[in-house]
Design a protein around this motif. Structure first.
Motif, PDB file in Angstrom:
ATOM      1  N   THR A 111      -4.011  34.374  12.072  1.00  0.00           N
ATOM      2  CA  THR A 111      -5.164  34.508  11.183  1.00  0.00           C
ATOM      3  C   THR A 111      -5.077  35.833  10.462  1.00  0.00           C
ATOM      4  O   THR A 111      -4.806  36.871  11.080  1.00  0.00           O
ATOM      5  CB  THR A 111      -6.481  34.428  11.967  1.00  0.00           C
ATOM      6  N   ILE A 112      -5.308  35.788   9.154  1.00  0.00           N
ATOM      7  CA  ILE A 112      -5.327  37.013   8.353  1.00  0.00           C
ATOM      8  C   ILE A 112      -6.340  36.842   7.235  1.00  0.00           C
ATOM      9  O   ILE A 112      -6.565  35.728   6.754  1.00  0.00           O
ATOM     10  CB  ILE A 112      -3.930  37.349   7.789  1.00  0.00           C
ATOM     11  N   SER A 113      -6.957  37.946   6.847  1.00  0.00           N
ATOM     12  CA  SER A 113      -7.931  37.919   5.762  1.00  0.00           C
ATOM     13  C   SER A 113      -7.372  38.642   4.555  1.00  0.00           C
ATOM     14  O   SER A 113      -6.744  39.694   4.682  1.00  0.00           O
ATOM     15  CB  SER A 113      -9.236  38.578   6.196  1.00  0.00           C
ATOM     16  N   ASP A 114      -7.610  38.067   3.389  1.00  0.00           N
ATOM     17  CA  ASP A 114      -7.186  38.657   2.122  1.00  0.00           C
ATOM     18  C   ASP A 114      -8.427  39.116   1.377  1.00  0.00           C
ATOM     19  O   ASP A 114      -9.217  38.300   0.927  1.00  0.00           O
ATOM     20  CB  ASP A 114      -6.409  37.637   1.289  1.00  0.00           C
ATOM     21  N   GLY A 115      -8.596  40.414   1.252  1.00  0.00           N
ATOM     22  CA  GLY A 115      -9.711  40.962   0.510  1.00  0.00           C
ATOM     23  C   GLY A 115      -9.244  41.688  -0.731  1.00  0.00           C
ATOM     24  O   GLY A 115      -9.912  42.593  -1.217  1.00  0.00           O
ATOM     25  N   THR A 116      -8.079  41.308  -1.263  1.00  0.00           N
ATOM     26  CA  THR A 116      -7.515  42.012  -2.409  1.00  0.00           C
ATOM     27  C   THR A 116      -8.058  41.517  -3.740  1.00  0.00           C
ATOM     28  O   THR A 116      -7.988  42.230  -4.727  1.00  0.00           O
ATOM     29  CB  THR A 116      -5.983  41.867  -2.448  1.00  0.00           C
ATOM     30  N   CYS A 117      -8.561  40.300  -3.785  1.00  0.00           N
ATOM     31  CA  CYS A 117      -8.996  39.655  -5.035  1.00  0.00           C
ATOM     32  C   CYS A 117      -7.850  39.492  -6.028  1.00  0.00           C
ATOM     33  O   CYS A 117      -8.073  39.216  -7.195  1.00  0.00           O
ATOM     34  CB  CYS A 117     -10.152  40.410  -5.700  1.00  0.00           C
ATOM     35  N   ASN A 118      -6.635  39.669  -5.581  1.00  0.00           N
ATOM     36  CA  ASN A 118      -5.481  39.531  -6.472  1.00  0.00           C
ATOM     37  C   ASN A 118      -4.615  38.335  -6.145  1.00  0.00           C
ATOM     38  O   ASN A 118      -4.072  37.695  -7.023  1.00  0.00           O
ATOM     39  CB  ASN A 118      -4.600  40.790  -6.406  1.00  0.00           C
ATOM     40  N   TRP A 119      -4.467  38.020  -4.858  1.00  0.00           N
ATOM     41  CA  TRP A 119      -3.451  37.049  -4.467  1.00  0.00           C
ATOM     42  C   TRP A 119      -3.892  35.610  -4.667  1.00  0.00           C
ATOM     43  O   TRP A 119      -3.245  34.852  -5.362  1.00  0.00           O
ATOM     44  CB  TRP A 119      -3.031  37.294  -3.021  1.00  0.00           C
ATOM     45  N   GLN A 120      -4.946  35.191  -4.042  1.00  0.00           N
ATOM     46  CA  GLN A 120      -5.468  33.829  -4.126  1.00  0.00           C
ATOM     47  C   GLN A 120      -4.373  32.773  -3.910  1.00  0.00           C
ATOM     48  O   GLN A 120      -4.201  31.854  -4.692  1.00  0.00           O
ATOM     49  CB  GLN A 120      -6.183  33.603  -5.450  1.00  0.00           C
ATOM     50  N   GLY A 121      -3.643  32.922  -2.821  1.00  0.00           N
ATOM     51  CA  GLY A 121      -2.533  32.042  -2.505  1.00  0.00           C
ATOM     52  C   GLY A 121      -2.929  30.597  -2.270  1.00  0.00           C
ATOM     53  O   GLY A 121      -2.105  29.689  -2.387  1.00  0.00           O
ATOM     54  N   TYR A 122      -4.192  30.361  -1.954  1.00  0.00           N
ATOM     55  CA  TYR A 122      -4.626  28.988  -1.707  1.00  0.00           C
ATOM     56  C   TYR A 122      -4.537  28.126  -2.967  1.00  0.00           C
ATOM     57  O   TYR A 122      -4.397  26.905  -2.873  1.00  0.00           O
ATOM     58  CB  TYR A 122      -6.051  28.951  -1.165  1.00  0.00           C
ATOM     59  N   LYS A 123      -4.590  28.732  -4.146  1.00  0.00           N
ATOM     60  CA  LYS A 123      -4.522  27.941  -5.378  1.00  0.00           C
ATOM     61  C   LYS A 123      -3.211  27.186  -5.504  1.00  0.00           C
ATOM     62  O   LYS A 123      -3.174  26.051  -5.966  1.00  0.00           O
ATOM     63  CB  LYS A 123      -4.757  28.834  -6.598  1.00  0.00           C
ATOM     64  N   THR A 124      -2.104  27.791  -5.082  1.00  0.00           N
ATOM     65  CA  THR A 124      -0.820  27.097  -5.146  1.00  0.00           C
ATOM     66  C   THR A 124      -0.764  25.963  -4.135  1.00  0.00           C
ATOM     67  O   THR A 124      -0.150  24.938  -4.385  1.00  0.00           O
ATOM     68  CB  THR A 124       0.362  28.053  -4.907  1.00  0.00           C
ATOM     69  N   LEU A 125      -1.430  26.142  -3.000  1.00  0.00           N
ATOM     70  CA  LEU A 125      -1.470  25.064  -2.010  1.00  0.00           C
ATOM     71  C   LEU A 125      -2.301  23.891  -2.518  1.00  0.00           C
ATOM     72  O   LEU A 125      -1.891  22.727  -2.371  1.00  0.00           O
ATOM     73  CB  LEU A 125      -2.071  25.553  -0.690  1.00  0.00           C
ATOM     74  N   LEU A 126      -3.439  24.174  -3.082  1.00  0.00           N
ATOM     75  CA  LEU A 126      -4.295  23.104  -3.576  1.00  0.00           C
ATOM     76  C   LEU A 126      -3.649  22.374  -4.756  1.00  0.00           C
ATOM     77  O   LEU A 126      -3.924  21.196  -4.977  1.00  0.00           O
ATOM     78  CB  LEU A 126      -5.672  23.645  -3.967  1.00  0.00           C
ATOM     79  N   ALA A 127      -2.792  23.071  -5.488  1.00  0.00           N
ATOM     80  CA  ALA A 127      -2.100  22.444  -6.619  1.00  0.00           C
ATOM     81  C   ALA A 127      -1.103  21.368  -6.159  1.00  0.00           C
ATOM     82  O   ALA A 127      -0.742  20.488  -6.928  1.00  0.00           O
ATOM     83  CB  ALA A 127      -1.375  23.505  -7.448  1.00  0.00           C
ATOM     84  N   ILE A 128      -0.702  21.424  -4.885  1.00  0.00           N
ATOM     85  CA  ILE A 128       0.189  20.397  -4.341  1.00  0.00           C
ATOM     86  C   ILE A 128      -0.492  19.024  -4.394  1.00  0.00           C
ATOM     87  O   ILE A 128       0.140  18.011  -4.622  1.00  0.00           O
ATOM     88  CB  ILE A 128       0.600  20.740  -2.893  1.00  0.00           C
ATOM     89  N   PHE A 129      -1.786  19.024  -4.192  1.00  0.00           N
ATOM     90  CA  PHE A 129      -2.524  17.767  -4.161  1.00  0.00           C
ATOM     91  C   PHE A 129      -2.962  17.412  -5.556  1.00  0.00           C
ATOM     92  O   PHE A 129      -3.461  16.535  -5.952  1.00  0.00           O
ATOM     93  CB  PHE A 129      -3.732  17.882  -3.211  1.00  0.00           C
TER      94      PHE A 129
END
Length: 146
Positions: free
Chosen positions: A128-146
């Motif tokens: 588990t890790i938290s991203d508080g950078t407001c820059n990465w938003q890596g989940y968008k590439t995952l959601l784009a798979i669907f």
């Protein structure tokens, strides 16, 4: 001044500082830097009949959202599911999952009001890790798979 009274102390501290940093071998690919001696990602480690989940929780001033992606290896065919959508993963999709996890494991600390928390878990590991950078938003590439 400590340098004039105890130059050996100053030199000792420089020596300690310079030897405490390890230069690592790394691979640089398309603006991404990963350790050359990295462990396999969860998707690379999946055996027949195994699965892992990616739980994404995003909390900000005006929103809160949670999504879970499940990746399954059934007889050598990798599938991913999100909500009611299920997809057979292409080699490109698998590369996105690998890229996502490698980036995720190297996320720096941030200071943004929106915090995205990622939990990857399988039968052998919970990460588990938290991203508080407001820059990465890596989940968008995952959601784009669907």
């Amino acid at each position: 001044m400590i340098l004039k009274k105890h130059p050996w102390l100053f030199l000792l501290s420089i020596l300690i500082l310079t030897t405490s940093f390890k230069v690592d071998n790394s691979i640089v690919t398309a603006d991404n830097k990963y350790s050359a001696e990295r462990l396999p990602t969860m998707v690379e480690s999946l055996q027949h009949g195994e699965y892992y989940t990616i739980q994404i929780t995003s909390i900000g001033c005006f929103h809160g959202k949670r999504q879970i992606i499940t990746v399954l290896n059934k007889e050598g065919i990798l599938t991913a599911s999100l909500n009611n959508k299920r997809k057979i993963l292409s080699p490109s999709d698998v590369n996105e999952l690998i890229h996502f996890e490698l980036q995720l494991r190297e996320i720096p600390l941030g200071g943004c009001t929106t915090v995205d928390t990622y939990s990857l878990s399988n039968a052998y590991e919970n990460f588990t890790i938290s991203d508080g950078t407001c820059n990465w938003q890596g989940y968008k590439t995952l959601l784009a798979i669907f």
